[in-house]
Design a protein around this motif. Structure first.
Motif, short mmCIF file in Angstrom:
data_model
loop_
_atom_site.label_atom_id
_atom_site.label_comp_id
_atom_site.label_asym_id
_atom_site.label_seq_id
_atom_site.Cartn_x
_atom_site.Cartn_y
_atom_site.Cartn_z
N PHE A 108 51.81 23.77 25.19
CA PHE A 108 52.68 22.89 25.31
C PHE A 108 53.44 23.13 26.27
O PHE A 108 54.63 22.67 26.33
CB PHE A 108 53.48 23.08 24.03
N ALA A 109 53.02 24.54 27.54
CA ALA A 109 54.01 24.46 28.90
C ALA A 109 54.74 23.29 29.42
O ALA A 109 54.09 22.47 29.82
CB ALA A 109 53.98 25.92 29.64
N ASP A 110 55.87 23.34 29.60
CA ASP A 110 56.53 22.70 29.85
C ASP A 110 56.58 20.72 29.86
O ASP A 110 56.74 20.15 30.40
CB ASP A 110 55.47 22.30 32.58
N SER A 111 56.65 21.10 28.80
CA SER A 111 56.01 19.56 28.07
C SER A 111 57.80 18.91 27.93
O SER A 111 58.60 20.25 28.05
CB SER A 111 55.47 19.46 26.84
N TYR A 112 58.20 17.69 27.77
CA TYR A 112 59.24 17.26 27.49
C TYR A 112 59.57 17.17 25.76
O TYR A 112 60.95 16.63 25.46
CB TYR A 112 59.95 16.02 28.37
N LEU A 113 58.97 18.05 24.66
CA LEU A 113 59.23 17.87 23.63
C LEU A 113 60.58 18.79 22.98
O LEU A 113 61.25 19.68 23.45
CB LEU A 113 58.45 18.53 22.74
N ARG A 114 61.43 18.43 22.02
CA ARG A 114 62.74 18.28 21.24
C ARG A 114 62.35 19.10 20.29
O ARG A 114 62.96 20.12 19.70
CB ARG A 114 63.30 17.28 21.37
N SER A 115 61.20 18.67 19.47
CA SER A 115 60.73 19.22 18.14
C SER A 115 59.23 19.70 17.63
O SER A 115 58.46 18.25 19.24
CB SER A 115 61.30 17.69 17.00
N ILE A 116 58.87 20.42 17.52
CA ILE A 116 57.17 20.09 17.26
C ILE A 116 57.45 20.79 15.65
O ILE A 116 58.01 21.83 15.41
CB ILE A 116 56.69 21.15 18.07
N THR A 117 56.14 20.51 15.41
CA THR A 117 55.94 20.75 13.74
C THR A 117 54.14 21.32 14.06
O THR A 117 53.39 21.09 14.36
CB THR A 117 55.83 19.44 12.14
N ILE A 118 54.29 22.87 13.59
CA ILE A 118 53.17 24.01 13.61
C ILE A 118 52.61 23.53 12.18
O ILE A 118 53.22 24.15 10.83
CB ILE A 118 53.35 25.26 13.50
N PRO A 119 51.00 23.12 11.91
CA PRO A 119 51.12 23.81 10.67
C PRO A 119 50.63 25.10 9.83
O PRO A 119 50.57 25.74 11.02
CB PRO A 119 49.43 22.65 10.71
N GLU A 120 50.77 24.71 8.48
CA GLU A 120 50.15 26.06 8.16
C GLU A 120 48.35 26.80 8.93
O GLU A 120 48.51 27.92 8.17
CB GLU A 120 50.41 25.87 6.64
N SER A 121 48.04 26.15 8.46
CA SER A 121 46.90 26.55 9.49
C SER A 121 46.71 27.69 10.45
O SER A 121 45.74 28.51 10.70
CB SER A 121 45.93 25.15 9.73
N VAL A 122 48.12 27.74 11.14
CA VAL A 122 48.39 28.01 13.07
C VAL A 122 48.65 29.98 12.03
O VAL A 122 49.52 30.34 11.91
CB VAL A 122 49.02 27.62 14.11
N THR A 123 47.59 30.78 13.11
CA THR A 123 47.71 32.20 12.62
C THR A 123 48.35 33.24 14.20
O THR A 123 48.90 34.11 13.80
CB THR A 123 46.63 33.34 12.30
N GLU A 124 48.03 31.91 15.14
CA GLU A 124 48.67 33.06 16.70
C GLU A 124 49.12 31.66 17.26
O GLU A 124 48.89 30.22 17.53
CB GLU A 124 47.54 33.48 17.26
N ILE A 125 49.45 32.09 18.00
CA ILE A 125 50.48 31.64 19.01
C ILE A 125 50.30 32.72 20.45
O ILE A 125 51.17 33.60 20.68
CB ILE A 125 52.72 31.00 18.39
N SER A 126 49.21 31.87 21.51
CA SER A 126 48.82 32.73 22.18
C SER A 126 50.57 32.66 23.72
O SER A 126 51.11 31.93 23.65
CB SER A 126 47.08 32.19 22.70
N TYR A 127 49.81 33.65 24.57
CA TYR A 127 50.41 33.75 25.65
C TYR A 127 51.04 32.69 26.32
O TYR A 127 49.86 31.30 26.46
CB TYR A 127 50.46 35.38 27.17
N TYR A 128 52.50 31.85 27.34
CA TYR A 128 52.83 30.98 27.25
C TYR A 128 52.97 29.68 26.66
O TYR A 128 53.09 28.96 27.43
CB TYR A 128 52.18 30.80 29.36
N ALA A 129 52.62 30.37 25.15
CA ALA A 129 52.23 28.49 25.04
C ALA A 129 53.07 27.42 24.67
O ALA A 129 52.83 26.48 25.17
CB ALA A 129 52.05 28.78 23.38
N PHE A 130 54.60 27.60 24.53
CA PHE A 130 55.54 26.81 25.29
C PHE A 130 56.67 27.15 26.03
O PHE A 130 57.64 26.90 26.64
CB PHE A 130 56.70 26.79 23.69
N MET A 131 55.84 27.91 27.37
CA MET A 131 56.93 28.31 28.41
C MET A 131 57.67 26.91 28.67
O MET A 131 56.71 25.71 29.08
CB MET A 131 56.30 28.92 29.37
N TYR A 132 58.47 27.14 29.25
CA TYR A 132 59.65 26.22 29.95
C TYR A 132 59.41 24.86 29.33
O TYR A 132 60.20 23.67 29.90
CB TYR A 132 58.99 25.88 30.86
N CYS A 133 59.71 25.16 28.02
CA CYS A 133 60.24 23.59 26.97
C CYS A 133 61.33 23.76 26.63
O CYS A 133 61.86 23.73 26.16
CB CYS A 133 59.06 23.97 25.62
#
Length: 209
Positions: A108-133
């Motif tokens: 999701f890096a560099d996106s213009y998102l203001r809000s995001i919902t992560i489901p309960e199935s996610v166990t890991e958020i990788s490097y730079y996943a939301f960088m520069y949001c």
């Protein structure tokens, strides 16, 4: 006759709006089409069995994935449970599909998102996943997450607070670096997670933990 598209093969190539990969291709390398700011859609054939990380990072006008690995809403590229890439065009809020187990590098890096919902199935958020949001001000990390990788939320400058879930075991270096408005971190684990270098560096000076 092409069977493989190598790492960063078309990196920063802004020559087309549509990409159709031929049925002969079986593998696509990391960053192969990254930073193409004119491309609007991608079609991936059934022949592709291997896709590297951050393949479509920085494709800000991308609105849809088609073919193999595309999510039901055509906004995500999902490979073996990992959200590999995201089509961000014209979206400011997004609900990640159920069943995703990890959010990939630069997804999701560099996106213009203001809000995001992560489901309960996610166990890991990788490097730079939301960088520069830089517009992201609302995100809830679910209890299922156990690991937040290096620089996952680097320079998310609109975040004001974050809750670290009960099951998180480690927070990588620079994970929340440069989140200049982050003033409150609520850490729920009874055993504090391992914090690596600069995990919360360059945050608000009156930060509360």
């Amino acid at each position: 006759s092409v069977t493989e598209i190598g790492d960063y093969a078309f990196f920063n190539c802004e020559l087309w709006k549509y990409v159709t990969i031929p049925n002969s291709v079986t593998s696509i390398g990391a960053g192969a089409f990254a930073v193409n700011r004119t491309c609007t859609s991608i079609t991936i054939p059934e022949s592709v069995t291997s896709i590297g990380d951050e393949v479509f990072y920085g494709c800000e006008n991308l609105s849809a994935f088609y073919g193999k690995y595309a999510s039901a809403d055509n906004r995500c590229l999902i490979v073996d449970g990992k959200l590999n890439s995201f089509a961000p065009k014209d979206l400011t809020t997004y609900n990640i599909p159920e069943g995703i187990t990890s959010i990939g590098s630069h997804a999701f890096a560099d996106s213009y998102l203001r809000s995001i919902t992560i489901p309960e199935s996610v166990t890991e958020i990788s490097y730079y996943a939301f960088m520069y949001c830089s517009n992201l001000n609302n995100i809830i990390i679910p209890e299922s997450v156990t690991k937040i990788e290096n620089s996952a939320f680097w320079d998310c400058s609109s975040l004001t607070n974050i809750t670290i879930p009960q099951n998180v075991k480690s927070i990588g270096s620079n994970a929340f670096y440069g989140c200049s408005k982050l003033s409150e971190v609520n850490c729920k684990p009874t055993t504090p997670p391992t914090l690596y270098a600069y995990a919360f560096a360059q945050n608000a000076s009156n930060r509360k933990i």
